[in-house]
Design an enzyme around this catalytic site. Structure first.
Site, mmCIF file in Angstrom:
data_model
loop_
_atom_site.group_PDB
_atom_site.id
_atom_site.type_symbol
_atom_site.label_atom_id
_atom_site.label_comp_id
_atom_site.label_asym_id
_atom_site.label_seq_id
_atom_site.Cartn_x
_atom_site.Cartn_y
_atom_site.Cartn_z
ATOM 1 N N LYS A 36 1.003 -1.073 0.071
ATOM 2 C CA LYS A 36 -0.006 0.269 0.007
ATOM 3 C C LYS A 36 1.037 0.998 0.065
ATOM 4 O O LYS A 36 2.276 1.241 0.175
ATOM 5 C CB LYS A 36 -0.746 0.019 1.181
ATOM 6 N N TYR A 264 17.582 29.993 5.220
ATOM 7 C CA TYR A 264 16.618 30.756 6.024
ATOM 8 C C TYR A 264 16.735 31.051 7.373
ATOM 9 O O TYR A 264 16.948 30.155 8.241
ATOM 10 C CB TYR A 264 15.212 30.190 5.925
#
Length: 396
Positions: A36, A264
Site C-alpha cells: 500500500k 533561511y
C-alpha cells in the site's frame, strides 16, 4: 525514463526478494506482502513484483484504486484490499479478480451484487475487529455477516477465502487478548460452515516477536522493505536488507568565510571558513523540515557530512568542510540506505524526529524517481529503470 533526475530512490529488487524469503523461512507459512501507499514509498509495482518473485502468495493494498493500479501496471498475482468508501463499485474488483476484505454486511451485499454485473464469482476475506477499534466487523455483527457469507459461499457467488484482523501492538497481554477474540471469530465462522484457507493476524512486528500468532499466513509490510518493526533490533540483526537507497547529487559548491549565515533565518552560522554543497532535495521530496538543526547527516564521497541550515522545499545544504578538494559537481549524495554499506539508516531520521521509519519512507515525494535495481545490494551494476508511473513515483 526522465533524464537528468536529481532525486532518485533506488529500489533493490533482490533485497525485497530476500526479505520475503526471510519471512517465509521464519514463519513456514503464507506471506501476504503489503504494498500500500505506493509500496511504502518504494513503488507499488516494483515492490509487488519483487515480493511475488520472492515467494509471496499475494500482495495487499488499502483500497480498490491501489489494487486496480497494480493490475494496470501488469501485476497478475493475487491482490487483497480492505478499506472501502461508501460508494465503492466492486464490479471492477470482480472483473479483475481482486480479493475484497469485507468488514460489513453492506459491503458483502454490494460485492454479491457486483458478481451479477460482472458475470463471475467474487473472492472475499472477512475483516474482523478484535480490539483495535478501526475497520472490521464487531462481535455483535459476526453472526449476521458470517451467516450471509456462508450462504453466498455455498451458492458459489462469493468464495470466502480468508479471515483476518489487525493487532494494536499494545503489548503481549493485549496481543493475546486480541488473539483470543480472533479465535472466537474463526470458530464462529466455522460453525456457520466456512473453513477459511487464509487466517492472518500478525503484521510485521508480531511476525518477528510472536510465533504463536502466525496462524496460516502473515501479512507484512515494513519487513519486506528490509526495515525493522521493533525498536530493539536492527535490520541486520533480523536478517533483513534495506531496499531503498535515497540519492541526490551535488549541484553547487560554495566556499564561504567564517561567520556566514546559511539558509533561511540564519539558524546556522559557519564557525570557520568552509565549503557548502547544495543538494536539490527538500521537504517537497519527503525530507522533513523537522530535521533542521537536528544533527542529521548524509554521505558524500563515502564520508558522513552534516546537513546545515534550514531545509527548503527543494534543496538543502551540507557542510563538506575538509572534503572540499575531493568533491566535484555531480558527486552522489546518499540521504539514507543500508547502514551495512556505510549509509545513514532511515532510523536516524526517524529517531531525530521522534517518529517511526514507516513515516519517513512512505513520505518520499512524487518528484523522486523510483528506479528498480536488479543487482545485488553492494554491487556496481547499472540499475534497470522504468518509465511508467510507478517508476516516476506516482501513487499506485
Amino acid at each position: 525514463m526522465r533524464t537528468g533526475s536529481m532525486r532518485v530512490a533506488e529500489v533493490s529488487m533482490p533485497a525485497i526478494r530476500h526479505n520475503v524469503g526471510r519471512i517465509r523461512a521464519l514463519t513456514g507459512g503464507v506471506v501476504i506482502a503489503v504494498v500500500k501507499a505506493n509500496g511504502y514509498g518504494h513503488s507499488a509495482r516494483f515492490a509487488a513484483q519483487a515480493a511475488l518473485d520472492g515467494g509471496a502468495t499475494m500482495v495487499g493494498v488499502t483500497d480498490l484504486e491501489e489494487a486496480l493500479a497494480l493490475r494496470e501496471a501488469g501485476i497478475c498475482g493475487p491482490i487483497l484490499c480492505w478499506i472501502h468508501g461508501t460508494n465503492v463499485d466492486f464490479v471492477p474488483a470482480v472483473t479483475e479478480q481482486i480479493e475484497i476484505g469485507v468488514s460489513t454486511l453492506t459491503q458483502l451485499e454490494a460485492l454479491a451484487a457486483a458478481t451479477i454485473v460482472a458475470g463471475k464469482p467474487a473472492v472475499a476475506q472477512l475483516k474482523i475487529d478484535t480490539g483495535l477499534s478501526r475497520n472490521g466487523a464487531s462481535r455483535a455483527d459476526w453472526d449476521a455477516l458470517f451467516a450471509r457469507a456462508a450462504e453466498l459461499h455455498r451458492a458459489g457467488t462469493v468464495r470466502v477465502r480468508g479471515i483476518f484482523s489487525h493487532l494494536a501492538n499494545a503489548g503481549d497481554e493485549a496481543d493475546r487478548a486480541q488473539a483470543a477474540e480472533f479465535d472466537d471469530a474463526i470458530a464462529t465462522l466455522r460453525a456457520h460452515g466456512v473453513d477459511p484457507e487464509l487466517i492472518h493476524l500478525a503484521a510485521s512486528a508480531a511476525t518477528i516477536t510472536s510465533p504463536h500468532l502466525h496462524y496460516t499466513a502473515v501479512r507484512v509490510g515494513i519487513v519486506i522493505y528490509g526495515l525493522s518493526p521493533v525498536s530493539d533490533k536492527t535490520s541486520a540483526q533480523l536478517g533483513l536488507v534495506p531496499a531503498m537507497t535515497l540519492r541526490s547529487e551535488v549541484i553547487m559548491l560554495r566556499g564561504v568565510p567564517a561567520g556566514t549565515g546559511v539558509s533561511y533565518g540564519f539558524n546556522h552560522v559557519c564557525e570557520t571558513a568552509t565549503t557548502l554543497a547544495l543538494v536539490p532535495m527538500g521537504y517537497a521530496d519527503g525530507m522533513p523540515r523537522a530535521l533542521n538543526g537536528s544533527g542529521a547527516w548524509v554521505t558524500i564521497a563515502g564520508e558522513p557530512r552534516p546537513i546545515v541550515g534550514r531545509i527548503g522545499m527543494d534543496q538543502f545544504i551540507v557542510d563538506v568542510g575538509p572534503q572540499a578538494g575531493r568533491i566535484k559537481l555531480g558527486d552522489p549524495v546518499v540521504l539514507f540506505g543500508d547502514p551495512e554499506r556505510g549509509y545513514p539508516a532511515v532510523e536516524i531520521w526517524a529517531g531525530l524526529m521522534h517518529t517511526i521509519n514507516y513515516e519517513i519512507i512512505a513520505g518520499i515525494g512524487s518528484r523522486v524517481l523510483r528506479i528498480a535495481a536488479d543487482a545485488e545490494p553492494g554491487t556496481d551494476a547499472e540499475p534497470s529503470t522504468d518509465a511508467g508511473p510507478a517508476a516516476q513515483g506516482a501513487a499506485a
